[in-house]
Write an enzyme that holds these catalytic residues in place. Structure first.
Site, PDB file in Angstrom:
ATOM      1  N   ARG A  82      47.810  51.588  37.950  1.00 28.40           N
ATOM      2  CA  ARG A  82      47.153  50.366  38.315  1.00 28.40           C
ATOM      3  C   ARG A  82      48.016  49.307  38.073  1.00 28.40           C
ATOM      4  O   ARG A  82      48.039  48.199  39.030  1.00 28.40           O
ATOM      5  CB  ARG A  82      45.877  50.267  37.273  1.00 28.40           C
ATOM      6  CG  ARG A  82      45.071  48.984  37.830  1.00 28.40           C
ATOM      7  CD  ARG A  82      43.731  49.008  36.944  1.00 28.40           C
ATOM      8  NE  ARG A  82      43.954  48.854  35.580  1.00 28.40           N
ATOM      9  CZ  ARG A  82      43.051  49.039  34.715  1.00 28.40           C
ATOM     10  NH1 ARG A  82      41.972  49.051  35.137  1.00 28.40           N
ATOM     11  NH2 ARG A  82      43.408  48.810  33.396  1.00 28.40           N
ATOM     12  N   LYS A 185      45.421  43.222  37.731  1.00 30.91           N
ATOM     13  CA  LYS A 185      45.330  42.823  36.404  1.00 30.91           C
ATOM     14  C   LYS A 185      46.333  41.591  36.114  1.00 30.91           C
ATOM     15  O   LYS A 185      47.365  41.803  35.573  1.00 30.91           O
ATOM     16  CB  LYS A 185      45.501  43.961  35.489  1.00 30.91           C
ATOM     17  CG  LYS A 185      44.835  43.825  33.854  1.00 30.91           C
ATOM     18  CD  LYS A 185      44.394  45.092  33.469  1.00 30.91           C
ATOM     19  CE  LYS A 185      44.499  44.657  32.022  1.00 30.91           C
ATOM     20  NZ  LYS A 185      43.092  43.938  31.759  1.00 30.91           N
ATOM     21  N   GLU A 221      31.526  41.762  37.266  1.00 33.15           N
ATOM     22  CA  GLU A 221      32.116  42.185  35.795  1.00 33.15           C
ATOM     23  C   GLU A 221      32.234  41.100  34.960  1.00 33.15           C
ATOM     24  O   GLU A 221      31.903  39.778  35.450  1.00 33.15           O
ATOM     25  CB  GLU A 221      33.574  42.943  35.959  1.00 33.15           C
ATOM     26  CG  GLU A 221      34.535  41.790  36.652  1.00 33.15           C
ATOM     27  CD  GLU A 221      35.813  42.695  36.586  1.00 33.15           C
ATOM     28  OE1 GLU A 221      36.255  43.594  36.060  1.00 33.15           O
ATOM     29  OE2 GLU A 221      36.776  42.141  37.310  1.00 33.15           O
TER      30      GLU A 221
END
Ligand code: PLP
Ligand code: COI
Length: 342
Positions: A82, A185, A221
């Site tokens: 990721r 991220k 989220e």
């Protein structure tokens, strides 16, 4: 902090200095070998791209001790993958997965006495991150990059621990744009969440749950975790969206729910119109682990779940117990999710 006198069970989720971190530098197309250092301050150019244009990505992971004292990571190659996906989106150099893991292991081993003991509920939080650095002014990718791993012992992200929290359903602000960087991220997503978080906290909520940026209708989220909702007939629904982080803990918990416990897991758009049908709700992620959501505030009304939002529901509790037992090696790791550090 002094590891000899620390009461590990009382740790909160905050930064504490430990002696070593790993630093590596990218220039002219290649990473150097990197090294451990005790220096926790950075010296970077005032024009560095990370400072002005947000070219920064990070990961969040935990190392935990098992009963026999061994130290394990939870699915670290997923974080490495990721990290490189985030790097791709922000036009930053990739870091080979093995190097990423090796840097983490070196940092953990150098700070071994600061890794919380088994059974305290605390863990060693790991923060790998990358910055676009070097002299710069215009909007363009940096020519040089710094990769750093620091670690710090932590307790629960929410001071409530495994007790229900309340979330404000954010109907105005978005955390990420539809085709923006929500899946990466990247620090920018978190800066966008600071004002809505403060507003929600001022209104008495612990956190914010965002809605999709196009319709403001489907759950996304929270600022620091994915979410799931328990519905009737043993169904667990979790939002599917291109603008949320692809949580490793959420994927793991949903695999366990489906394969080990026989729940029907639906990864799909979950509408705010379904709010009345939720029996339980939970936030999930590395820092959040599984945190029960007792209450959602939506358009001025408070929707409460299991036990009037005062206690964790039975399915959330079952999944929490299984996940935490798996992460410390109390139950057999049949899927090869644990990576041994030492
Ligand atoms: N969503 C956001 C915005 C996060 O910051 C995190 C934390 O890492 C997560 C979800 C959970 O992801 P993971 O389970 O991979 O830690
Ligand atoms: C994590 O769960 O590791 C996160 O990155 C959340 C964080 C923003 C505190």
């Amino acid at each position: 902090m002094d590891p000899k006198t620390t009461d590990w069970s009382k740790l909160d989720f905050s930064y504490k200095y430990v002696p070593y971190r790993f630093h590596s530098y990218w220039k002219d197309g290649a990473w150097d070998n990197g090294k451990l250092t005790t220096e926790n301050k950075l010296l970077i150019d005032e024009g560095a791209v990370c400072l002005h244009y947000g070219q920064e990505i990070f990961e969040g992971m935990k190392a935990q001790r098992s009963k026999d004292g061994r130290i394990r990571l939870f699915r670290p190659y997923e974080n490495a993958r990721r990290f490189n996906e985030s790097a791709w989106r922000l036009l930053m150099p990739e870091i080979p997965e093995d190097r990423f893991i090796d840097a983490i292991k070196q940092t953990l081993l150098a700070n071994e006495e600061y890794i919380p003991p088994y059974g305290t509920g605390a863990a060693m939080y790991i923060r790998p991150f990358m910055l676009g650095v070097g002299e710069n002014l215009g909007v363009k990718p940096a020519k040089e990059y710094q990769f750093i791993v620091f670690v710090t012992p932590v307790g629960p992200y929410f001071k409530e621990g495994f007790n229900p929290i309340s979330l404000k359903v954010e109907t105005y602000y978005d955390r990420a744009a539809a085709h923006g960087i929500g899946q990466a991220k990247a620090g920018g997503n978190y800066s966008a969440s600071l004002l809505p978080l403060k507003n929600a906290q001022d209104e008495g909520f612990n956190e914010v749950v965002y809605l999709d940026p196009i319709h403001h209708k489907y759950f996304e989220e929270t600022g620091a975790s994915n979410v799931f909702f328990v519905l009737k007939d043993n169904v667990i629904a979790t939002p599917k969206s291109e603008s949320i982080l692809n949580s490793i803990v959420r994927r793991s918990v949903m695999d366990v729910a489906r394969e080990d416990f026989g729940y029907r897991v639906e990864e799909r758009q979950v509408s705010v119109d379904e709010i009345d049908t939720f029996l339980e709700a939970g936030a999930c992620g590395t820092a959040a682990v599984i945190t029960p959501i007792g209450c959602l505030g939506y358009e001025g009304k408070r929707y409460k779940f299991y036990a009037d939002g005062k206690e964790p529901g039975p399915i959330t509790t079952q999944l929490y117990k299984h996940l935490t037992a798996l992460q410390v090696g109390d139950i057999e790791d049949t899927r090869g999710w644990l990576e041994e550090v030492c």
